[in-house]
Design a protein around this motif. Structure first.
Motif, short mmCIF file in Angstrom:
data_model
loop_
_atom_site.label_atom_id
_atom_site.label_comp_id
_atom_site.label_asym_id
_atom_site.label_seq_id
_atom_site.Cartn_x
_atom_site.Cartn_y
_atom_site.Cartn_z
N ILE A 135 -0.43 -1.04 -0.01
CA ILE A 135 -0.68 0.02 0.97
C ILE A 135 -0.95 1.33 0.25
CG2 ILE A 135 0.43 1.44 2.74
CD1 ILE A 135 1.83 -1.15 3.71
N ARG A 136 -0.20 1.62 -0.79
CA ARG A 136 -0.41 2.85 -1.57
C ARG A 136 -1.78 2.84 -2.22
NH1 ARG A 136 -0.13 7.75 -3.41
NH2 ARG A 136 0.75 8.14 -5.44
N GLU A 137 -2.21 1.68 -2.74
CA GLU A 137 -3.54 1.59 -3.35
C GLU A 137 -4.64 1.78 -2.31
OE1 GLU A 137 -3.63 -2.21 -5.26
OE2 GLU A 137 -2.32 -1.57 -6.91
N ALA A 138 -4.45 1.24 -1.11
CA ALA A 138 -5.49 1.30 -0.08
C ALA A 138 -5.54 2.65 0.63
CB ALA A 138 -5.28 0.18 0.93
N TYR A 139 -4.39 3.25 0.90
CA TYR A 139 -4.33 4.46 1.70
C TYR A 139 -3.99 5.72 0.90
CZ TYR A 139 -4.42 1.49 5.83
OH TYR A 139 -4.78 0.59 6.79
N GLY A 140 -3.43 5.57 -0.27
CA GLY A 140 -3.05 6.72 -1.07
C GLY A 140 -1.72 7.33 -0.65
#
Length: 171
Positions: A135-140
């Motif tokens: 999720i962090r990789e996709a949304y920042g």
């Protein structure tokens, strides 16, 4: 009254941990904090079941002393089988008769089940953390509100683009 609460202090601590875990899970928007809350709640449930399995003055369920000598001749792995008479006059072999034990033993089943629950909880936590990394990789971000806002913006942009494509195709 004070004695009543002090005798059950472990249950009050478990209830406190459960409530703290639930509060963290529901009140936080940060996904990692939510996982910590879920893990705290799971830990309190494990403590509750282990507490239920503990008997005051009880020991580990391993036959020793008079229990080991009387029931199995010192070989705790051997089962004691007696012929038991049942109503109707028939005798049934290989059925254990009720055993009278001298020592008090704690119930091992809750402890064993909670070991399994701990393993499942650690595996679930690791999968949750892996999903948070994605999720962090996709949304920042790992904040729930920000992820929802980005999803809403993306959905509105896609809908506007689709409407524009349908308008061009119809003209």
């Amino acid at each position: 009254m004070l004695e009543f609460f002090l005798e059950r202090a472990n249950y009050w601590a478990i209830i406190g941990l459960m409530m703290i875990g639930l509060y963290i899970t529901f009140a936080s928007n940060n996904f990692i904090k939510r996982l910590v809350g879920i893990s705290l709640f799971q830990t309190s449930v494990c403590l509750f079941y282990v507490t239920l399995g503990k008997i005051a003055g009880g020991t580990a369920p391993i036959l020793y002393g008079p229990d080991a000598v009387e029931h199995g001749g010192g070989h705790a792995g051997e089962a004691v089988h007696h012929a038991v008479a049942v109503p109707g006059g028939h005798a049934m072999g290989n059925i254990s008769a009720p055993v009278e034990l001298v020592n008090i033993y704690s119930n091992p089943l809750p402890h064993v089940l909670m070991l399994t629950a701990i393993v499942v909880g650690v595996a679930t936590l690791s999968v949750g953390l892996a999903l948070i990394v994605r999720i962090r990789e996709a949304y920042g971000t790992i904040e729930g509100d920000e992820v929802r806002a980005i999803d809403l913006e993306t959905a509105l942009a896609q809908e506007t683009e689709l409407d524009a494509q349908l308008g061009e195709a119809g003209a």
